[in-house]
Design an enzyme around this catalytic site. Structure first.
Site, PDB file in Angstrom:
ATOM      1  N   GLY A 488      -6.099   4.508  12.953  1.00 30.05           N
ATOM      2  CA  GLY A 488      -6.107   5.856  12.408  1.00 30.05           C
ATOM      3  C   GLY A 488      -7.505   6.424  12.295  1.00 30.05           C
ATOM      4  O   GLY A 488      -7.692   7.645  12.282  1.00 30.05           O
ATOM      5  N   ASP A 600      -6.750  -2.111   1.671  1.00 24.33           N
ATOM      6  CA  ASP A 600      -6.038  -2.025   2.953  1.00 24.33           C
ATOM      7  C   ASP A 600      -6.067  -3.384   3.652  1.00 24.33           C
ATOM      8  O   ASP A 600      -6.432  -3.498   4.819  1.00 24.33           O
ATOM      9  CB  ASP A 600      -6.691  -0.945   3.830  1.00 24.33           C
ATOM     10  CG  ASP A 600      -5.807  -0.576   5.025  1.00 24.33           C
ATOM     11  OD1 ASP A 600      -4.594  -0.877   4.989  1.00 24.33           O
ATOM     12  OD2 ASP A 600      -6.340  -0.001   5.994  1.00 24.33           O
TER      13      ASP A 600
END
Length: 836
Positions: A488, A600
């Protein structure tokens, strides 16, 4: 030879009249050497009457007992039940005792006990008004029926009368117990206790022992259980009333100098009035009313004879063959009564004389004592006069001091006024200083932030800065064939920059991570160093590019899926990667003054170098949590933010509340640990592993490509991973104190020194009992567990510390967690190693 009357014969069969050489002035003959329990003891056996705190409800029960006491003493039995709700007068409500102060509970319980004694005294007054001696017996217990049973057991109570139900439940057809208390006492009281249950003065039920004749206190009619009578109202059994020969006049008893042991006369009582009059005529004795009053027991004076006993005597008289035998019995009874009366009168005179002598001696002692006390009082009076004189002198002295004190008080008041004014001035100055202090703190905080920013810029300057042209040249103008990763944030390219092989991370302008994430990753990685953190070589602010060290084995996700036909990771490598990941997370969470939460954590962000050493990367969405920022509790640090990351690895509690904590990384670590074990996708993996553990078939889920997993270690890792994946973060283990204690021994077993790891050929030559069942290596510190197996101490402690309470070998629950050193095995291993 004297002919025995029918009455005497029948009475002798039931309970013979027996004496022990009793006579008046040596004239009364003995009837024989016969022993029997004393009549006085039988007659004076107490009747216990259980009463409640409501005088109105228990009144009829007590009156029935008094009316039928037969000269016996009455004992009022009561169980005091402390109140569970304490009234608060100031609020007009009641609260449980646990919610009020101990002083309030004690005060209210004292009032309750005073009310209890007042009610019991009212019961005693009722007894004394009817000429019956009474006493009280009480205890305190939360359960009334249990208290009654306990008193019956402790005091050896033989006769008890109590209520069968509340008055409002009474009906003439009632034949069973309605009260829970009565039912409990009837079933639990000792069998030696005879119990009669009444309701409104009516006998409802009788349990065990002798039946006490009861009659209604209002009508004088016999009260008995309906089952005792047939349709015509006649009794199947005959009751006998024990008559005690003693004097009740003037509150004293009359006995001669020789003690009467016992006299039991059984008088049959007829039910019908005609038969009663007939027997009374036969038994009429030529005595005055005054003599009868002084010698007869209460049951004879009242003239109330039990009808059932009359019926019994009538039956005995019918069976008698001669009327003269009955008359002889009456005559002998009169002789016995005359003898007893003479003995009692002599005893009364002797008692009166002894009482007068005792009272005279007491009066003389009291007079002597009073004379002594008068002398003491005189001495005390002289001392008081001296003290009074001293007090008068002290009063004059104090009055002079008071006059001086008034002047001092005035001076002190003036000083206090001036001190108050000075205090007010000090307060104003303090407020002004507080304002200046707050202002200085604010300026210091701004200065600190500025210094931090300058330090950050300084750290950035320590890194190499690359131009965009250098980036283009290193990537061959971003050749797609050199692209080694996409996310991303953008793309990652492999390249040669300044003669060094690097990985270049290019952020797309429209990607999920922008300048903020870029600046944060530079700031974090520029000031941190750890063997399991990816190394940041430099940056290109012009193109928002980050330059890292190149890691040839790619990400953990690629290796778990064996992309590009790479060899699968062995179970030893996987355990080592888990240990390295735990180590770097503990490092990040313990940094001062701001802990770092990655936020994350997933296999694609864990890179592997040429030796498959793991490196944690991608700190774009990490968060810094100050130690003084405590938004949940005194022990939990968190940061409120919008949830970001990969859903399968995100902390569910973080997703719901937006509170990011170090325990959020623990959840992601647990998912990764399950993937290392099984090689399966993250979605739904916790339910699969839990189901396999419950069914006992974890082997079917273990990744076979990793090799032959040691089942004990695999099971231990599975339980640890599921604890890390708990939905409530407070139930997840601490990485430093709990998880590390389990993983560190496994790391040593997977990558320890060569001396502790043996090849396959050498392993075959080792005696099997030298090898730890968990580590599969020669033990250095063998210990015996509760299952009887010997393990390496570090291995079995890690197994127990991870929350397991079953045997690693048998899967049965351990009786205890104690470990005992196996010195015999230790000596054998050392000897074997020396011979090698």
């Amino acid at each position: 030879m004297a002919v025995m009357s029918p009455v005497s014969a029948f009475a002798h069969q039931i309970s013979p009249i027996r004496f022990r050489d009793v006579g008046v002035s040596g004239t009364m003959p003995s009837t024989g050497e016969i022993t029997e329990e004393p009549v006085a003891q039988l007659i004076e056996e107490k009747i216990y009457v259980a009463v409640g705190k409501d005088l109105k409800e228990s009144k009829l029960t007590l009156l029935s007992a008094l009316h039928n006491s037969g000269g016996r003493r009455i004992c009022i039995l009561h169980v005091h039940q402390p109140a569970q709700l304490i009234p608060l007068s100031e609020f007009g409500t009641r609260l449980p005792a646990s919610r009020v102060t101990e002083q309030q509970v004690t005060a209210y319980q004292k009032i309750e006990r005073q009310n209890m004694h007042k009610i019991l005294d009212d019961y005693l007054v009722m007894c004394h008004q009817r000429g019956v001696q009474a006493e009280k017996l009480y205890t305190e217990m939360c359960c009334i029926e249990k208290g009654i049973v306990e008193l019956v057991s402790q005091c050896g109570i033989r006769k008890l009368i109590m209520g069968a139900a509340a008055d409002k439940h009474y009906s003439r057809k009632m034949t069973e117990l309605k009260s829970k208390k009565a039912i409990y006492v009837c079933s639990e009281a000792p069998a030696s206790c005879h119990i009669q249950f009444l309701c409104k003065g009516r006998l409802i039920h009788t349990r065990g022992g002798e039946v006490l004749p009861l009659s209604s206190p209002d009508t004088g009619e016999a009260v008995t259980s309906p089952s005792k009578f047939d349709a015509e109202g006649s009794s199947d059994e005959c009751d006998w009333t024990s008559i005690r020969s003693s004097s009740h006049g003037s509150g004293t008893s009359s006995c001669s100098s020789r003690e009467i042991v016992g006299h039991k006369a059984l008088i049959p009582i007829f039910r019908t009035k005609r038969k009663k009059e007939k027997l009374e005529k036969l038994l009429t004795l030529p005595q005055s009313n005054e003599d009868l009053h002084s010698s007869s027991p209460p049951s004879v004076l009242e003239g109330r004879m039990n009808d059932e006993l009359y019926d019994q005597l009538e039956q005995a008289m019918v069976e008698a063959s001669k009327q003269d035998a009955f008359e002889e019995s009456v005559r002998l009874g009169k002789v016995d009564r005359d003898a007893i009366e003479a003995i009692c009168k002599a005893k009364t005179s002797e008692s009166l004389y002894m009482g007068e002598s005792k009272r005279r001696k007491e009066i003389e002692e009291a007079l002597a004592k009073e004379n002594s006390e008068l002398a003491k009082i005189k001495n005390q009076r002289d001392e008081v006069m001296k003290e009074l004189q001293i007090a008068l002198e002290q009063k004059q002295f104090l009055e002079s001091q008071i006059s001086n004190s008034d002047q001092i008080v005035k001076e002190l008041e003036e000083k206090i006024i001036s001190a108050v004014e000075l205090l007010q001035n000090y307060k104003r100055e303090r407020d002004e200083l507080q304002i200046e202090h707050d202002k200085a703190l604010k300026e210091a905080e701004e200065l600190r932030k500025k210094q931090v920013e300058e330090a950050s810029m300084h750290m950035l300057r320590l890194f190499s800065e690359f131009s965009f042209s250098e980036i283009k040249e290193a990537t061959h103008n971003f050749d797609p064939s050199l692209e080694i990763g996409v996310g991303g944030y953008g793309s990652i390219y492999q390249g040669i920059l300044r003669h060094t092989q690097v990985a270049i991370k290019m952020l797309r302008p429209n990607g999920s991570q922008g300048p903020t994430e870029y600046q944060q990753e530079v700031e974090v990685l520029s000031r941190l160093r750890h063997p399991n953190l990816v190394t940041l070589i430099g940056a290109c602010p012009e193109a928002w590019a980050l330059i890292y060290e190149y890691l040839p084995n790619g990400s953990l996700e690629d290796r778990l899926h064996c992309r590009d036909n790479t060899a699968p990771l062995s179970w030893q490598t996987r355990i080592r990667i888990a240990v390295e990941l735990c180590s770097v997370l503990i490092f990040l969470h313990s940094i001062e003054p701001h802990s770092i939460v990655h936020g994350d954590l997933k296999p694609s962000n864990i890179l592997l170098d040429a030796n498959f050493v793991s490196k944690l990367s991608d700190f774009g969405i990490c968060r810094l949590i100050a130690r003084n920022e405590n938004l949940i509790s005194n022990t939990t640090l968190c940061h409120i933010t919008n949830p970001k990351g990969t859903p399968m690895y995100m902390d569910p509690e973080f997703t719901l509340t937006g509170e990011l904590t170090p325990k959020s990384d623990v959840y992601s670590f647990g998912i990764i640990l399950l993937q290392l074990l099984t090689g399966r996708p993250a979605l739904g993996i916790t339910k699969e592993v839990q189901y396999a553990l419950d069914k006992g078939n974890l082997n079917t889920l273990l990744d076979p490509s990793a090799g032959d997993w040691p089942f004990v270690q695999a099971k231990q890792l599975a339980h640890l991973a599921l604890r890390c994946c708990e939905m409530n973060r407070r139930n997840r283990p601490d990485l430093a104190s709990e998880v590390w204690r389990v993983l560190e021994p496994m790391r040593l077993s997977c990558g320890g020194s060569p001396s502790s790891r043996l090849g396959s050929e050498e392993h075959k030559q080792i005696p099997p009992y030298f090898i730890c069942p968990i580590f599969q290596e020669v033990m250095q510190d063998p210990h015996v567990a509760a299952d009887g197996f010997t393990y390496e101490a570090e291995a079995i402690r890690g197994w127990l510390d991870s929350g397991n309470d079953t045997s690693p070998m048998t899967n049965h629950k351990l009786a205890h967690c104690n470990l005992v050193p196996n010195q015999a095995i230790r000596s054998a291993i050392q000897e074997w190693l020396q011979q090698r």
